[in-house]
Design a protein around this motif. Structure first.
Motif, short mmCIF file in Angstrom:
data_model
loop_
_atom_site.label_atom_id
_atom_site.label_comp_id
_atom_site.label_asym_id
_atom_site.label_seq_id
_atom_site.Cartn_x
_atom_site.Cartn_y
_atom_site.Cartn_z
N ALA A 181 0.85 -1.20 0.00
CA ALA A 181 0.00 0.00 0.00
C ALA A 181 0.88 1.25 0.00
N MET A 182 1.95 1.18 0.77
CA MET A 182 2.89 2.30 0.85
C MET A 182 3.54 2.54 -0.51
N PHE A 183 3.83 1.45 -1.21
CA PHE A 183 4.43 1.60 -2.54
C PHE A 183 3.46 2.33 -3.48
N VAL A 184 2.17 1.97 -3.38
CA VAL A 184 1.18 2.64 -4.23
C VAL A 184 1.14 4.14 -3.91
N VAL A 185 1.18 4.46 -2.60
CA VAL A 185 1.16 5.88 -2.21
C VAL A 185 2.41 6.59 -2.76
N LEU A 186 3.56 5.95 -2.62
CA LEU A 186 4.80 6.55 -3.13
C LEU A 186 4.70 6.78 -4.63
#
Lengths: 536, 387
Positions: free
Chosen positions: B94-99
């Motif tokens: 999920a953090m990768f998507v936000v990044l």
């Protein structure tokens, strides 16, 4: 090499960091070059300098945005991929990152919008101040991130706390004024300035070869050459300063760069070229220059620089001492908050070597059960792979001296030959554009690959620093970054080339009218210097 | 150094808990309208010129606003290292998507209008839409997960371990309650973007922003109220059991924690915190009315009030918990056991006290310089220099 979580995480970090550093050096330097140009504009009121500010400002903007975008990854991936590292040293390492945000990022990011959008909304001087604030903000961010990185190379001002199982800060000013961090800061920003100078000169040289925008190009080369010469001296001399400070803090890195397997009698010679052989622990066909290494590394003729074999022997001793620290730590932890003073005393005596005991975790869960063979293997792990370091360092140094030479020549032509440059020199300047990027990437490679097997030198091994993730997860994000960054790179280069080909497109009429008036005035006075000519 | 003993460890921890809230709220108030405007772009602008108006209302300021996000990361790292370690490695994909969204967005702003090709520009418009809407949704989803507790534990060495196979870690985040929380944050930020466009744009763009924004405001209030009811009846809370010290070393394993029926008992213990959800609901309704009536400055202020209320209500309700563990409550992160050392918290406080007023002052000055509406005429006349 077997690709587990550690290798994948390292690959991802190396890739995203080196990609980030394609944009950072140009931002560092070009922000200052643009601010210098605008300063000249405000002082002389000549429209051409405003046009130069806007033109180089446009290229700065295209580059800046990718520096910002890829920097976001850097800020978060410590937590994502290196969660044990984040827990273990966050108490120290997090502080400069947060201060970087407070002191630098807000400054540059808040004013960069105004730099582009504020030409009609601000007075001349106010806009100039905005340009300088962007430049200062960018350079401050380099300071803080290099304080953070300097601490990984030379972890001062901190101590392990058995209660919290992590390193904690004991002396903020030691972290701040870490000699490695200070040397790295000046070396890195100077490298950024050289990058911008080479970029500005290269693009301008291309215009001169094509016979376009001559007035803008000549003046840009002059600014670039003066700025570049000073920076090229700074980057080489202060690179030497980081070599000197590495002698105190990272002896293994220094020995690996030099492929110095055994301690030599002082002053040591410098291996100009050679073929390091890691297995045999010797360097084939080495061409040595006597005394030079000793002088660079120690600034003396009598101090010895230890060789790799001697450092491995020292590492074995430190691993054994680390095991004692680890044993005491386990006793302290078992007592749950009320440790035996005897254990505490033993731990404090050996805690500086605790990280060396962690090197054994690769071979065995409990370092106290390690066999002699495992201790020897772990000590051997403290040697980074030598040949890439050896060569990367030499490429960087050769390029560094190359910058001094070319900048010096251009500065001479600009100062004493009326800004006339021979065509072969202009061609060389165009070809040279990628060189500072290569040098900068080599430099980071030496700094970070040379620190292996540690994330924090002597404190925390890389193998322990990673997150508890699955190979699938890290592979997915790695693939995502590769894909994503490749697309962005192609788009960025496309736009950069488009705007370079397009040339200056703002304030064109006003500038051309001024250039014509200026030429007429010069024609009235023979031998007048076109830049020294007084303003209207 | 003796100086840092001037402020006791527990007070420093509470201050930094408050500053964590200030950062999240600062991020939502500033970058929030950028994300909201991004999500609105394809709908408020029918022509290229109209879309450029919407983009240029945030054009000069999004870069500074985005620093709240980056500073959020840095400050959590510095002040709450275990939180930084657990949350970003736990919410990994999920953090990768936000990044990815935060990487695309700057590029989209900057590069969109650098070519005339309509396909180039439309593609970037949708990139702006996605990079506004997706993180706005995911931030709410993350909060929904934190409220329910997250499946992680610490080993004896304090290595954080997040449980579950990788696909469960990712898909598992999207449970119904968390999705509802995502709807709250997405609609709230669209409301905020609508309020911003009402102030900075005019004509058709403003009109459409007011319409969509007012629907979003109602949706945000309704979803927020529903989440409150759900928390009263269907979501478990956590509490610390037995004696504990608030000035002890930061070791999450030192506390005993258990689950309780609901978080909302906090409102019985500290009734004054009810002001936060009240601000959230009243602020949302006033924003709705303001958007309908076409008021400009007051609507943006009401929208800020709603965001302030909604975000602070989460923190105040959960206090002293920051990130409870659902699978191993013992490992839960609280204000009292997951901060940096006293020295680091003190130094960071000094730095913040020096720089935060400066940041607020020069940011305010920049907004003042840029005061006034962005019009189709102004974008058309400055076509080369604006986005």
């Amino acid at each position: 090499m077997e690709f587990g979580i550690v290798e994948l995480s390292r690959l991802q970090f190396a890739m995203t960091a080196m990609y980030h550093f394609l944009f950072v050096p140009l931002t560092l330097g070009l922000s200052i070059v643009v601010a210098i140009m605008e300063t000249v504009y405000v002082m002389t009121n000549r429209p051409i300098w405003r046009q130069m500010t806007k033109f180089w400002g446009t290229l700065f903007g295209i580059n800046f945005v990718l520096g910002v975008a890829t920097g976001i990854t850097m800020e978060f991936q410590f937590g994502m991929n290196w969660s044990y590292y984040s827990h273990y040293v966050g108490d120290i390492f997090g502080a400069p990152l947060a201060i970087e945000g407070l002191m630098a990022f807000f400054l540059e990011a808040t004013f960069v919008g105004l730099f582009f959008f504020g030409w009609d909304k601000l007075g001349k001087v106010a806009h100039l101040v905005v340009a300088w604030l962007v430049a200062i903000g960018s350079n401050f961010s380099a300071l803080w991130i290099l304080i953070a990185n300097g601490w990984m190379q030379n972890p001062v001002g901190a101590q392990f706390n058995p209660q919290t199982m992590r390193m904690e800060m004991t002396d903020f000013f030691a972290v701040l004024f870490n000699e490695v961090a200070q040397a790295k800061f000046v070396h890195t920003v100077s490298a950024g300035y050289v990058t911008a100078a080479v970029f500005v000169i290269g693009v301008s040289a291309w215009y001169m070869l094509k016979g376009r925008h001559i007035e803008l190009a000549r003046r840009s080369i002059t600014v670039g050459a003066a700025f570049g010469l000073a920076s090229a001296f700074s980057v080489v001399l202060l690179g030497d300063e980081s070599g000197y400070s590495a002698t105190h803090s990272q002896k293994m890195k220094l020995a690996a760069i030099e492929a110095m397997w055994d301690t030599e009698k002082a002053p040591a010679s410098f291996n100009l070229i050679g073929f390091p052989d890691q297995k045999a622990r010797e360097t084939h066909y080495a061409i040595e220059i006597p005394w030079v290494m000793g002088l660079i590394g120690t600034r003396s003729l009598t101090t010895e620089i230890p060789g790799i074999n001697q450092l491995v022997a020292q590492a074995q001793d430190r691993i054994r001492s680390g095991i004692v620290a680890y044993d005491a730590l386990m006793h302290i932890r078992a007592k749950n908050g009320a440790p035996d003073p005897a254990d505490t005393a033993i731990f404090e005596k050996h805690s500086a070597d605790l990280g060396f005991a962690f090197l054994l975790k690769k071979y065995i869960d409990d370092p106290r059960q390690a066999t002699d063979a495992q201790i020897v293997a772990a000590a051997n792990d403290t040697v980074p792979t030598v040949w890439p370091l050896f060569w990367a360092f030499r490429i960087m140094v050769v390029l560094g001296f190359g910058f001094i030479g070319t900048m010096g020549y251009l500065f001479y032509r600009a100062s004493f030959k009326g800004m006339n440059y021979p065509r072969p020199m202009l061609k060389l300047a165009v070809i040279m554009i990628p060189a500072p990027w290569i040098a900068a990437e080599m430099g980071w490679f030496v700094a970070e690959f040379g620190r292996q097997p540690w994330t924090v030198d002597g404190v925390l091994p890389t193998a322990l620093s990673v997150s508890s993730l699955s190979i699938t997860e890290v592979s997915l994000t790695l693939a995502g970054f590769v894909l994503f960054y490749t697309v962005l790179f192609i788009i960025e280069m496309g736009l950069m080339l488009k705007y370079i080909r397009k040339g200056p497109y703002q304030d064109v009429e006003e500038t051309e009218a001024w250039v014509q008036r200026h030429k007429n005035r010069l024609a009235g006075r023979r031998n007048a210097d076109s830049i020294a000519m007084p303003a209207e | 150094m003796i100086l840092h003993d001037l402020i006791s460890y527990d007070v420093l921890r509470v201050i930094w808990w408050g500053l964590l809230g200030v950062l999240l709220i600062g991020f939502a108030l500033t970058d929030g309208f950028d994300m909201g405007v991004g999500a609105l772009i394809p709908f408020v602008g029918k022509t290229d010129l109209e879309r450029r108006v919407a983009i240029n209302t945030v054009g000069p300021v999004w870069e500074g606003n985005q620093v709240w996000f980056i500073l959020g990361g840095g400050a959590i790292f510095a002040a709450w290292p275990p939180l930084y370690a657990v949350s970003f490695s736990g919410f990994y994909l999920a953090m990768f998507v936000v990044l990815a969204a935060f990487i695309v967005r700057p590029v989209a702003f900057k590069y969109r209008s650098k070519r005339d090709d309509p396909r180039w520009r439309t593609s970037w418009d949708w990139a702006l839409f996605a990079s506004g809407a997706v993180p706005a949704l995911l931030f709410g989803v993350a909060v929904g997960n934190v409220i329910q507790g997250v499946p992680f534990h610490f080993t004896e060495d304090l290595r954080p371990v997040y449980e579950g196979a990788w696909y469960i870690k990712f898909i598992g985040l999207l449970d119904p309650f968390s999705l509802l929380a995502g709807v709250v944050s997405l609609s709230m930020l669209i409301m905020h973007g609508g309020a911003w466009l009402t102030l900075k744009a005019e004509g058709a763009v403003q009109h459409r922003a007011r319409t969509i924004g007012s629907v979003a405001a109602l949706l945000a209030v309704a979803a927020y109220a529903l989440a409150g009811v759900w928390m009263a009846y269907g979501i478990e809370g956590y509490r610390i059991v037995g004696d504990y010290i608030t000035t002890g070393p930061s070791n999450p394993l030192h506390f005993t924690v258990e689950k309780t029926a609901t978080w909302l008992t906090a409102y019985g213990e500290r009734p004054w915190i009810a002001i936060a959800p009240a601000m959230g609901i009243v602020g949302g309704l006033l924003t709705f009315l303001g958007l309908r009536a076409g008021r400009e400055i007051s609507t943006l202020l009401f929208s800020k009030m709603a965001i302030l209320g909604v975000i602070s209500s989460v923190g105040l309700t959960m206090f002293p918990f920051i990130m409870p563990s659902s699978s191993h409550p013992q490992s839960s992160l609280t204000v009292w056991n997951s901060s940096s050392s006293q020295l680091t918290l003190f130094i960071m406080l000094v730095v913040t006290v020096i720089f935060m007023p400066m940041i607020l002052a020069y940011t305010a000055w920049v907004y003042k310089v840029l005061w006034g509406k962005v019009t189709t005429a102004s974008v058309h006349d400055n076509s080369h220099s604006v986005y």
